[in-house]
Design an enzyme around this catalytic site. Structure first.
Site, short mmCIF file in Angstrom:
data_model
loop_
_atom_site.label_atom_id
_atom_site.label_comp_id
_atom_site.label_asym_id
_atom_site.label_seq_id
_atom_site.Cartn_x
_atom_site.Cartn_y
_atom_site.Cartn_z
N ASP A 1 3.71 12.79 14.49
CA ASP A 1 3.94 12.74 13.05
C ASP A 1 2.61 12.90 12.32
O ASP A 1 2.29 12.15 11.41
CB ASP A 1 4.61 11.41 12.68
N LYS B 1 1.71 -3.49 8.75
CA LYS B 1 2.89 -2.65 8.68
C LYS B 1 4.07 -3.45 9.21
O LYS B 1 4.01 -4.02 10.28
CB LYS B 1 2.67 -1.42 9.56
N LEU C 1 0.83 -1.20 0.00
CA LEU C 1 0.00 0.00 0.00
C LEU C 1 0.86 1.25 0.00
O LEU C 1 0.50 2.27 -0.55
CB LEU C 1 -0.92 0.00 1.22
N GLY C 2 2.01 1.15 0.65
CA GLY C 2 2.88 2.31 0.70
C GLY C 2 4.04 2.04 1.62
O GLY C 2 4.07 1.06 2.36
N GLY D 1 7.70 6.19 6.95
CA GLY D 1 8.88 6.39 7.76
C GLY D 1 9.24 5.17 8.59
O GLY D 1 10.41 4.91 8.85
N PHE D 2 8.24 4.42 9.00
CA PHE D 2 8.52 3.31 9.89
C PHE D 2 8.61 1.97 9.19
O PHE D 2 9.02 0.99 9.78
CB PHE D 2 7.45 3.23 10.99
N GLY D 3 8.17 1.93 7.98
CA GLY D 3 8.24 0.64 7.30
C GLY D 3 7.22 0.55 6.18
O GLY D 3 6.53 1.51 5.87
N ARG D 4 7.15 -0.64 5.59
CA ARG D 4 6.26 -0.84 4.45
C ARG D 4 4.91 -1.36 4.93
O ARG D 4 4.84 -2.12 5.88
CB ARG D 4 6.87 -1.86 3.49
#
Ligand SMILES: *[C@@H]1O[C@H](CO)[C@@H](O)[C@H](O)[C@H]1NC(C)=O
Ligand SMILES: *[C@@H]1O[C@H](CO)[C@@H](O)[C@H](O)[C@H]1NC(C)=O
Ligand SMILES: *[C@@H]1O[C@H](CO)[C@@H](O)[C@H](O)[C@H]1NC(C)=O
Ligand SMILES: *[C@@H]1O[C@H](CO)[C@@H](O)[C@H](O)[C@H]1NC(C)=O
Ligand SMILES: *[C@@H]1O[C@H](CO)[C@@H](O)[C@H](O)[C@H]1NC(C)=O
Ligand SMILES: *[C@@H]1O[C@H](CO)[C@@H](O)[C@H](O)[C@H]1NC(C)=O
Length: 530
Positions: free
Chosen positions: A465, A369, A346-347, A350-353
């Site tokens: 964030d 995630k 999906l995207g 900053g923290f991961g895929r």
């Protein structure tokens, strides 16, 4: 007197008839045969005359029980079929000899190179009165053997009068000498013909089912009447050496003064399958193939199991037991995302895929995630927090369903937001224009989600964030705040004063990067963009 003459004649007639019938015999197999056996010799149940079994350094003798009467110019003719079967095809124990002997037990004879015929003291002594045709598979230098595969004519001793490498002279169009290996285990036939008046002794060898070769292997001139006695026993002697070898006679035909009757090869008994067996193709070819296939299968199953175990390996510690209900199996997430394949991505934030997935259990759509996290430090507190965050319920925050831990990796499972993130709408300009005010209002309500995080719960959850990509839109276009709490993962165990601040500059309270404090007031700049 007149009365007794015919009966005397009758007696004479009967006697000669009886004598002549004793002077020839034929055995197509030895089942039920009356033979004089000693040593290892025995007749097997299927009619083989087995002179020796594989016992080492032993001998066996088999003689026809009735003595033959040789006058001064006798002739004889004999043929037999034999097999020397060795456990190891390349080596074999000694051999077989056809024997004419004054007795049936060959007293004092030794096994091994003496072939069960002689011993070291009587070998070569003319008082032995023994004629032997040896089929010798070993080279005994003390008897000047020519090789380890020869046929020899022995008179009273093992130093052969004549010897020849085993084989035969082929008659057909392809004339010439053909080698035969005595110890091959193959059936072979021998003819021994003696013409007394001409003092000619012929020895002929051939493979079974090859007609008797016209040219004998050996033909010598010898007066046997000098070396044999009037009453002679015919038979066989055999001895084993150090190698495991069995010696067999399958059929035998003998005649004094006449033409020997041919053996009926079809009636001969069959050899037992011993030693290096001629296994059926299924075993020689099939078995190794099957075995290697089984081995391959076992190896691949083990490999697959290990691989799966490795692939689906998780980290689970004792303290996590209480969070059991919030924990997902990695395998489940793996299946849900079809192996975390690119198409489900999906995207990447900053923290991961983040991947889209469908849980196999309840067909629920989720977003998963993957956060890489090397240190185990603070993991316990973080998981505790994740789980407690999972208890938060608000229509403007993305619901955290649970987590999974692997080595160096944390997986967080969220509700799937079907309309994606706000930034896509804002910056791709796709649906921006079509956002009506009511929709915008629903999106803006994400602020109430933030308020809930800050004040609606006994614990303060800091987002740090808040930006359009973290505002997600559910099926009804409600704005929901995502990704909260993760910043803490990087904070735990560290001093916020000295480390870099997690979050995106520009979306943080300005004092935060400087002081590490001021988490309470966050500007939601996204709305200026709308
Ligand atoms: C060989 O035969 C002898 C006598 O028949 C017997 O005692 C022995 O066990 C046999 N040996 C083998 C290896 O068959
Ligand atoms: C030897 O015996 C055979 C028959 O058994 C006979 O034909 C032959 O004439 C005999 N020879 C002598 C020399 O007695
Ligand atoms: C050899 O055999 C003879 C009988 O042929 C016997 O008298 C003698 O004792 C044997 N010698 C040995 C050393 O076995
Ligand atoms: C041959 O054997 C006989 C009887 O066994 C014996 O008297 C004689 O000495 C032997 N001859 C030789 C040369 O050994
Ligand atoms: C026959 O055997 C002898 C000795 O074992 C060997 O030298 C020769 O080459 C063989 N001949 C054939 C045609 O196999
Ligand atoms: C021996 O073989 C020769 C051929 O080489 C043959 O002429 C002769 O008749 C044979 N003798 C006997 C007794 O078979």
């Amino acid at each position: 007197m007149l009365n007794t003459l015919p009966s005397l004649l009758l007696l004479l007639l009967f006697k000669t008839k009886a004598a002549s019938s004793d002077e020839s015999f034929i055995f197509n197999g030895f089942r039920g045969a009356n033979m004089n056996l000693n040593g290892l010799a025995e007749i097997t149940s299927n009619g083989l005359l087995r002179l020796t079994n594989t016992t080492q350094q032993q001998q066996g003798h088999a003689f026809h029980p009735t003595p033959l009467h040789f006058n001064k110019s006798f002739s004889f003719s004999t043929t037999f079929v034999f097999a020397i079967v060795s456990e190891y095809p390349k080596v074999s124990g000694h051999g077989i000899a056809f024997v004419l002997s004054p007795n049936t037990d060959l007293p004092g004879s030794l096994p091994g190179q003496y072939l069960g015929l002689f011993n070291q003291s009587n070998n070569g002594n003319s008082s032995n009165h023994i004629l032997a045709v040896e089929l010798d598979t070993l080279l005994s230098p003390e008897f000047s053997d020519i090789d380890d595969n020869h046929v020899g004519i022995d008179v009273n001793g093992l130093r052969s009068v004549e010897a020849h490498t085993a084989g035969y002279f082929s008659d057909g169009s392809n004339r010439g000498f053909r080698n035969l290996s005595l110890k091959s285990g193959q059936l072979m036939q021998v003819w021994v013909d003696y013409d007394g008046p001409n003092m000619e002794l012929n020895v002929t060898l051939s493979p079974i089912r090859v007609l008797k070769p016209v040219v004998p292997l050996m033909s010598i001139t010898i007066d046997l009447s000098e070396s044999t006695l009037d009453s002679v026993y015919a038979g066989f002697s055999s001895s084993t050496g150090s190698f495991l070898t069995s010696h067999y006679i399958l059929g035998w035909s003998f005649i004094v003064n006449g033409r020997v009757q041919d053996l009926d090869l079809s009636k001969l008994p069959s050899l037992p399958r011993i030693g290096p067996k001629e296994k059926p193709k299924v075993l020689t070819v099939g078995l190794p193939v099957i075995l290697s296939m089984v081995a391959l299968m076992v190896a691949s199953i083990v490999g697959l199991t290990l691989w799966r175990r490795h692939k689906f390996a998780e980290v689970m510690e004792d303290w996590e037991v209480e969070y059991g209900p919030h924990r997902f199996a990695y395998k489940e997430l793996y299946i849900a995302t079809r192996g975390f394949r690119e198409r489900e991505l999906l995207g990447a934030g900053g923290f991961g895929r983040v991947y889209k997935g469908v849980l196999p259990k309840n067909k629920c759509e989720v977003a998963i995630k993957r956060v890489s996290h090397e240190s185990r430090q603070g993991m316990r507190e973080f998981v505790a927090e994740i789980v407690s965050i999972g208890r938060l319920r608000h229509r403007n925050i993305v619901k955290l369903l649970g987590y999974c831990r692997r080595k160096g990796e944390l997986l967080l499972v969220y509700d799937y937001m079907s309309n994606g993130s706000l930034d896509k709408i804002l910056f791709n300009g796709m649906k921006k224009d079509r956002l009506g005010w009511s929709q915008r209002f629903r999106i803006v309500r994400v602020a109430s989600g933030l308020l809930y995080l800050h004040e609606g719960w006994e614990q303060l959850v800091v987002h740090r964030d808040v930006k359009s990509s973290n505002v997600l839109l559910d099926g009804e276009m409600n704005g929901r705040l995502g990704d909260f709490g993760l910043a803490r993962l990087y904070d735990h165990g560290t001093d916020p004063q000295t480390t870099h601040v997690v979050g995106t500059l520009g979306y943080l309270a300005p004092e935060l990067p400087k002081t590490g404090k001021g988490m309470h007031c966050q500007s939601i700049l996204i709305f200026f963009n709308m």
